[in-house]
Design an enzyme around this catalytic site. Structure first.
Site, mmCIF file in Angstrom:
data_model
loop_
_atom_site.group_PDB
_atom_site.id
_atom_site.type_symbol
_atom_site.label_atom_id
_atom_site.label_comp_id
_atom_site.label_asym_id
_atom_site.label_seq_id
_atom_site.Cartn_x
_atom_site.Cartn_y
_atom_site.Cartn_z
ATOM 1 C CD GLU A 41 -3.140 5.322 6.692
ATOM 2 O OE1 GLU A 41 -3.128 5.457 5.455
ATOM 3 O OE2 GLU A 41 -2.179 4.835 7.338
ATOM 4 N N GLY A 69 2.192 2.304 10.659
ATOM 5 C CA GLY A 69 3.073 3.462 10.495
ATOM 6 C C GLY A 69 3.757 3.904 11.776
ATOM 7 C CG HIS A 106 -5.989 1.475 5.104
ATOM 8 N ND1 HIS A 106 -5.560 2.444 5.979
ATOM 9 C CD2 HIS A 106 -4.930 0.659 4.887
ATOM 10 C CE1 HIS A 106 -4.286 2.224 6.274
ATOM 11 N NE2 HIS A 106 -3.875 1.147 5.616
ATOM 12 C CG ASN A 109 -1.727 1.236 1.393
ATOM 13 O OD1 ASN A 109 -1.862 2.013 0.441
ATOM 14 N ND2 ASN A 109 -2.293 1.443 2.580
ATOM 15 C CB SER A 148 5.254 -1.331 11.699
ATOM 16 O OG SER A 148 4.668 -0.061 11.915
ATOM 17 C CD GLU A 182 -3.415 -2.837 7.420
ATOM 18 O OE1 GLU A 182 -2.252 -2.946 7.020
ATOM 19 O OE2 GLU A 182 -4.163 -1.902 7.096
ATOM 20 C CE LYS A 190 0.167 3.485 4.812
ATOM 21 N NZ LYS A 190 -0.033 3.600 6.231
HETATM 22 C C1 PEP Z 1 -0.815 0.000 5.859
HETATM 23 O O1 PEP Z 1 -0.816 1.067 5.282
HETATM 24 O O2 PEP Z 1 -1.758 -0.765 5.681
HETATM 25 C C2 PEP Z 1 0.314 -0.330 6.730
HETATM 26 C C3 PEP Z 1 0.289 -1.467 7.364
HETATM 27 O O3 PEP Z 1 1.330 0.581 6.836
HETATM 28 P P1 PEP Z 1 2.754 0.360 7.574
HETATM 29 O O4 PEP Z 1 3.310 -0.942 7.040
HETATM 30 O O5 PEP Z 1 3.565 1.536 7.167
HETATM 31 O O6 PEP Z 1 2.481 0.289 9.022
#
Ligand code: PEP
Length: 250
Positions: free
Chosen positions: A97, A173, A95, A9, A212, A167, A11
């Site tokens: 976000e 992040g 997601h 992803n 992460s 997640e 973003k």
């Molecule tokens: C994500 O955007 O779904 C994500 C898991 O980001 P990150 O790996 O940066 O935590």
């Protein structure tokens, strides 16, 4: 054994130049990833570029968001039919976000999930608890509640052509990762919840972990019984780290 999925992803990070560089490195390195389907999720303006660069390769393309409506007066939105014209096969829905920054609720998430499947594309349903919810002991009920909201709207058979991404919001992040045992506990609960309503779809359901993920953490996460790959943000922006995560799929 079925292949895992390792999804990147991006973003809101890209430029024409960066996309060319990243995809050309991914194309070269993809042969070293034998047990994972790699999927990249570029921002919309780079879909045509991704489609052209990835044509004839094994790397699939997804989008980070979609409009549930098919066409019309939805300023600023992108439809599934439009995305499909650019070779998209996966759609992220829900997601964290999108849920947190754009107030997407379970009903909107379910509508996007249903619309995605209706276009014969595969939704990746993202679920996860906040740190506060985890501290309150609500992790499993929050996550299964997010799954149940989709089952209520889309029906018990809806996980036939779908992927789930667990997640934890506190791990996205932040550099914090759920331990393999913490992640496995939630993945197992998700599979058991789906098995209650649709046992025939639960066994083969792919449940990705996100938050992460790095090449180092992926090694152990991917050995867990109910972890079928990863949804990767930050580490998907560099070809070497994304490919190393793909190689961790055994
Ligand atoms: C994500 O955007 O779904 C994500 C898991 O980001 P990150 O790996 O940066 O935590």
């Amino acid at each position: 054994m079925a292949k895992m999925i390792v999804a990147g992803n991006w973003k809101m990070n890209a430029s024409k130049e960066a996309v060319t560089a990243l995809l050309s490195e991914l194309k070269q390195g993809a042969v070293s990833v034998t047990n994972a389907q790699l999927v990249v999720f570029p921002p919309f303006p780079y879909l045509a570029q991704a489609q052209a660069e990835l044509s004839g390769t094994s790397i699939a393309i997804g989008v980070q968001n979609i409009c549930a409506a098919s066409k019309g007066a939805y300023t600023g939105e992108v439809s599934l039919a439009m995305a499909k014209e650019f070779g998209v096969s996966y759609v992220l829905v829900g997601h964290s976000e999108r849920r947190a920054l754009y107030a997407e609720d379970d009903a909107q998430v379910a509508a996007k999930f249903i619309a995605t499947q209706a276009m014969q594309l595969t939704p990746i349903l993202c679920v996860g608890e906040t740190l506060k919810q985890r501290e309150q002991g609500l992790t499993i009920s929050v996550v299964t509640g997010q799954i149940q909201a989709v089952i209520d709207a889309a029906g018990a058979n809806s996980f036939d052509n779908a992927v789930v991404a667990y997640e934890p919001v506190w791990a996205i992040g932040t550099g914090l990762t759920a331990s393999p045992a913490q992640a496995q506990e939630v993945h197992q609960a998700i599979r058991a919840h789906v098995a209650d309503v649709a046992p025939e779809h639960a066994v083969g359901l792919k449940i990705l972990y996100g938050g992460s993920v790095t090449a180092t953490s992926a090694e152990e996460l991917f050995t867990q019984a109910d972890i079928d790959g990863g949804l990767v943000g930050g580490a998907s922006l560099q070809a070497d780290s994304f490919l190393a995560i793909g190689q961790a799929a055994k």
